[in-house]
Enzyme design. Structure first.
Site, mmCIF file in Angstrom:
data_model
loop_
_atom_site.group_PDB
_atom_site.id
_atom_site.type_symbol
_atom_site.label_atom_id
_atom_site.label_comp_id
_atom_site.label_asym_id
_atom_site.label_seq_id
_atom_site.Cartn_x
_atom_site.Cartn_y
_atom_site.Cartn_z
ATOM 1 N N TRP A 1 -9.450 7.735 -8.527
ATOM 2 C CA TRP A 1 -10.582 8.072 -9.410
ATOM 3 C C TRP A 1 -10.328 7.601 -10.837
ATOM 4 O O TRP A 1 -11.235 7.106 -11.499
ATOM 5 C CB TRP A 1 -10.887 9.581 -9.366
ATOM 6 C CG TRP A 1 -11.731 9.873 -8.172
ATOM 7 C CD1 TRP A 1 -11.312 10.279 -6.943
ATOM 8 C CD2 TRP A 1 -13.150 9.691 -8.068
ATOM 9 N NE1 TRP A 1 -12.376 10.363 -6.073
ATOM 10 C CE2 TRP A 1 -13.513 10.012 -6.743
ATOM 11 C CE3 TRP A 1 -14.147 9.275 -8.945
ATOM 12 C CZ2 TRP A 1 -14.837 9.945 -6.290
ATOM 13 C CZ3 TRP A 1 -15.467 9.204 -8.508
ATOM 14 C CH2 TRP A 1 -15.806 9.537 -7.193
ATOM 15 N N ASN B 1 -11.133 2.262 2.241
ATOM 16 C CA ASN B 1 -10.674 2.111 0.850
ATOM 17 C C ASN B 1 -11.634 1.305 -0.016
ATOM 18 O O ASN B 1 -11.927 1.681 -1.150
ATOM 19 C CB ASN B 1 -9.293 1.468 0.824
ATOM 20 C CG ASN B 1 -8.791 1.297 -0.596
ATOM 21 O OD1 ASN B 1 -8.655 2.276 -1.326
ATOM 22 N ND2 ASN B 1 -8.567 0.064 -1.015
ATOM 23 N N GLU C 1 0.839 -1.210 0.000
ATOM 24 C CA GLU C 1 0.000 0.000 0.000
ATOM 25 C C GLU C 1 0.869 1.253 0.000
ATOM 26 O O GLU C 1 0.567 2.241 -0.656
ATOM 27 C CB GLU C 1 -0.942 0.014 1.211
ATOM 28 C CG GLU C 1 -1.874 -1.167 1.277
ATOM 29 C CD GLU C 1 -2.699 -1.357 0.008
ATOM 30 O OE1 GLU C 1 -3.160 -0.356 -0.565
ATOM 31 O OE2 GLU C 1 -2.858 -2.519 -0.411
HETATM 32 P P1 FAD Z 1 -3.866 1.470 4.944
HETATM 33 O O1 FAD Z 1 -4.617 0.394 4.261
HETATM 34 O O2 FAD Z 1 -3.433 1.218 6.339
HETATM 35 O O3 FAD Z 1 -2.594 1.789 4.025
HETATM 36 C C1 FAD Z 1 -1.424 2.437 4.531
HETATM 37 C C2 FAD Z 1 -1.125 3.695 3.745
HETATM 38 O O4 FAD Z 1 -0.830 3.375 2.392
HETATM 39 C C3 FAD Z 1 -2.287 4.672 3.664
HETATM 40 O O5 FAD Z 1 -2.348 5.456 4.825
HETATM 41 C C4 FAD Z 1 -1.950 5.459 2.414
HETATM 42 O O6 FAD Z 1 -1.015 6.469 2.660
HETATM 43 C C5 FAD Z 1 -1.291 4.406 1.531
HETATM 44 N N1 FAD Z 1 -2.279 3.840 0.603
HETATM 45 C C6 FAD Z 1 -3.127 2.828 0.828
HETATM 46 N N2 FAD Z 1 -3.845 2.557 -0.278
HETATM 47 C C7 FAD Z 1 -3.441 3.426 -1.217
HETATM 48 C C8 FAD Z 1 -3.797 3.653 -2.575
HETATM 49 N N3 FAD Z 1 -4.721 2.912 -3.204
HETATM 50 N N4 FAD Z 1 -3.193 4.662 -3.237
HETATM 51 C C9 FAD Z 1 -2.245 5.410 -2.642
HETATM 52 N N5 FAD Z 1 -1.863 5.243 -1.367
HETATM 53 C C10 FAD Z 1 -2.453 4.261 -0.662
HETATM 54 N N6 FAD Z 1 -5.460 7.921 -0.263
HETATM 55 C C11 FAD Z 1 -4.973 9.057 0.225
HETATM 56 O O7 FAD Z 1 -4.036 9.030 1.030
HETATM 57 N N7 FAD Z 1 -5.485 10.271 -0.164
HETATM 58 C C12 FAD Z 1 -6.516 10.365 -1.051
HETATM 59 O O8 FAD Z 1 -6.929 11.479 -1.399
HETATM 60 C C13 FAD Z 1 -7.075 9.167 -1.552
HETATM 61 N N8 FAD Z 1 -8.133 9.198 -2.395
HETATM 62 C C14 FAD Z 1 -8.640 8.023 -2.884
HETATM 63 C C15 FAD Z 1 -9.713 8.070 -3.782
HETATM 64 C C16 FAD Z 1 -10.256 6.904 -4.310
HETATM 65 C C17 FAD Z 1 -11.402 6.976 -5.303
HETATM 66 C C18 FAD Z 1 -9.706 5.662 -3.929
HETATM 67 C C19 FAD Z 1 -10.275 4.384 -4.486
HETATM 68 C C20 FAD Z 1 -8.641 5.606 -3.047
HETATM 69 C C21 FAD Z 1 -8.088 6.767 -2.506
HETATM 70 N N9 FAD Z 1 -7.013 6.744 -1.593
HETATM 71 C C22 FAD Z 1 -6.501 7.918 -1.124
HETATM 72 C C23 FAD Z 1 -6.335 5.484 -1.249
HETATM 73 C C24 FAD Z 1 -6.856 4.748 0.016
HETATM 74 O O9 FAD Z 1 -8.249 4.631 -0.016
HETATM 75 C C25 FAD Z 1 -6.437 5.426 1.319
HETATM 76 O O10 FAD Z 1 -5.070 5.707 1.316
HETATM 77 C C26 FAD Z 1 -6.746 4.521 2.519
HETATM 78 O O11 FAD Z 1 -8.107 4.218 2.569
HETATM 79 C C27 FAD Z 1 -6.308 5.196 3.805
HETATM 80 O O12 FAD Z 1 -6.606 4.378 4.884
HETATM 81 P P2 FAD Z 1 -5.472 3.770 5.820
HETATM 82 O O13 FAD Z 1 -4.543 4.849 6.227
HETATM 83 O O14 FAD Z 1 -6.164 3.014 6.905
HETATM 84 O O15 FAD Z 1 -4.748 2.804 4.797
#
Ligand code: FAD
Length: 437
Positions: A367, A326, A259
């Site tokens: 997106w 997510n 991630e």
């Molecule tokens: P965890 O699952 O614990 O992951 C750890 C870290 O990895 C996250 O904190 C984040 O920094 C990074 N990460 C995880 N998944 C992704 C991913 N798909 N893309 C990039 N980085 C990721 N993430 C954002 O940080 N900012 C946004 O504006 C954003 N917009 C999104 C819009 C859409 C339509 C989608 C589908 C996803 C988006 N994400 C975004 C990615 C993801 O949904 C979030 O990073 C995640 O839900 C954050 O939760 P967490 O910290 O518990 O993630």
């Protein structure tokens, strides 16, 4: 009296004292270091809601840094205004030898840094900038042919092959804290002084639970469970170091590390393909789609009133907390684009306004993934079925019921559109657009 020559460290999205690359180099420069932060009116003036959680988050992070600096006789210098004007003031107040900062890959930030860099250059002040918010940047991860990767799997393979202790090592900033300038504290403007109000919001903790990272694979897709780290806001504003998190990922769970690699990947895409900052599809042919863009339906999606419970629960979670799981981000985004045939840029902008972890590269990447127009996107004929997604990821409706208490009453709306009908409609629209290619 001659002013003492100093170095300045300019904070932006790296709001911490520990393991901070630019700050580390400033503290080792041989000059006393004044850390500064600018509440940038070019950004803040665009925020319509004056109860903005992100501004409050930044304010809290600065307050935290200030408390620590004051404890060892130093201070953060915080100003509110246009960076060009603020830098002019800084020039008149201090005798500056060098300026240090960390890279930022967003369009506005690059232009700002070029402008300030030129100002510093004209005054003969060295401007040193460093990689800090990602593990690999710019041209560090390229294919064998020397081109940037546009598909995640080979990118992540190369990322892992290239990784070694050097890239993961934390900067030992603590050893040089005595090099902060000694001064009486400068006042930190209150939120009200910069035109914002307290939201009273509880931000996700900065703690990282080893147990959670360990169990991540099994529970990460279930929105009713606290199964993901919720560290995104901390990564967004740099209140936690990505190197420290990658060390945890390497040690405990490769799936979670992936991630963080997605995050690097999207930042790299932004760096190499800046046209995505201009509102363009990564794949140009997807800009031929004729959207319906029905404003009433868009309003219902925003409010969480589409009659599709998993979509509505997600949008209500976003509106209430600034966060969305997510899995549900993927479902709500897909629904807006494919069920309602509304331009993904409308949804991207709505998320940008509401998400506390809003980051241009990850949001645009998410997106464009959902709209199938992105670099490594879902194929266009893949259309999430919200009912099937619910059965799989919220089978007991725990998440849905949390956000939609009126689920089983007459108050809950009928589905805004029939799934099978919407599916046919979007497939036709995409086919037509792609034929034009
Ligand atoms: P965890 O699952 O614990 O992951 C750890 C870290 O990895 C996250 O904190 C984040 O920094 C990074 N990460 C995880 N998944 C992704 C991913 N798909 N893309 C990039 N980085 C990721 N993430 C954002 O940080 N900012 C946004 O504006 C954003 N917009 C999104 C819009 C859409 C339509 C989608 C589908 C996803 C988006 N994400 C975004 C990615 C993801 O949904 C979030 O990073 C995640 O839900 C954050 O939760 P967490 O910290 O518990 O993630």
């Amino acid at each position: 009296m001659m002013k003492e020559k100093i170095a300045i460290f300019w904070y932006r999205r790296d709001l911490r004292l520990d393991d901070n690359a630019g700050l580390y180099h400033a503290l080792k420069s041989g000059y006393k270091v004044l850390p500064i932060f600018i509440f940038d009116t070019n950004i803040l003036d665009m925020l319509e809601n004056k109860k903005d959680q992100r501004v409050e988050f930044i304010h809290q992070a600065l307050d935290d840094i200030q408390t620590k600096l004051v404890a060892f006789g130093s201070s953060l210098f915080v100003k509110y205004g246009n960076p060009t004007d603020i830098w002019q003031k800084i020039f008149s107040e201090f005798d500056i030898a060098e300026v240090y900062t960390n890279h930022d890959y967003e369009k506005y930030a690059i232009e700002r840094d070029q402008a300030i860099g030129a100002m510093l250059n004209a005054k003969g002040i060295a401007f040193y900038t460093f990689k800090d918010q990602v593990i690999f940047e710019k041209k560090e991860i390229l294919s064998g042919a020397g081109t940037p990767y546009t598909v995640f799997t080979p990118y992540s393979r190369k990322w892992k092959e290239t990784l070694n202790d050097f890239y993961l090592k934390s900067y030992p900033n603590e050893a040089y804290f005595h090099n902060f300038i000694k001064t009486n504290p400068y006042p930190l403007p209150a939120l009200e002084d910069i035109g914002f109000e307290l939201t009273g919001f509880q931000f996700p903790k900065k703690d990282i639970s080893e147990q959670l990272i360990h169990n991540y694979d099994e529970v990460r897709d279930f929105p009713s469970i606290l199964g993901t780290s919720r560290l995104s806001v901390h990564l967004r504003f740099g209140t936690i170091s990505v190197r420290k998190l990658a060390q945890v990922g390497v040690k405990l769970n490769e799936k979670w590390l992936n991630e963080l690699i997605w995050r690097d990947f999207y930042m790299n895409i932004l760096f190499h393909f800046p046209h995505i900052s201009e509102g363009k599809s990564f794949r140009k042919e997807y800009d031929n789609i004729i959207w319906r863009n029905n404003e009433i339906e868009f309003g219902k999606w925003c409010e969480g009133k589409t009659g599709y419970p998993i979509v509505d629960a997600g949008m209500r979670e976003l509106n209430a907390t600034g966060f969305m799981h997510n899995r549900v981000r993927m479902i709500t985004a897909s629904f807006l684009i494919k069920h309602l045939l509304i331009d993904w840029r409308w949804g991207e902008a709505y998320f940008a306004e509401k998400l506390i972890d809003f980051d241009f590269s990850a949001n645009n990447g998410g997106w464009q993934w959902a709209s199938s127009s992105g670099c490594d996107a879902a194929p266009y004929f893949r259309i999430f079925n919200p009912t099937a997604q619910t059965q799989k990821f919220d089978p007991e409706l725990k998440y849905i019921k949390k956000w939609i208490p009126e689920l089983n009453s007459f108050d809950y709306p009928k589905p805004i559109v029939d799934h099978a009908f919407a599916r046919e409609r979007v497939l036709n629209a995409y086919k037509k657009a792609l034929e034009k290619k």
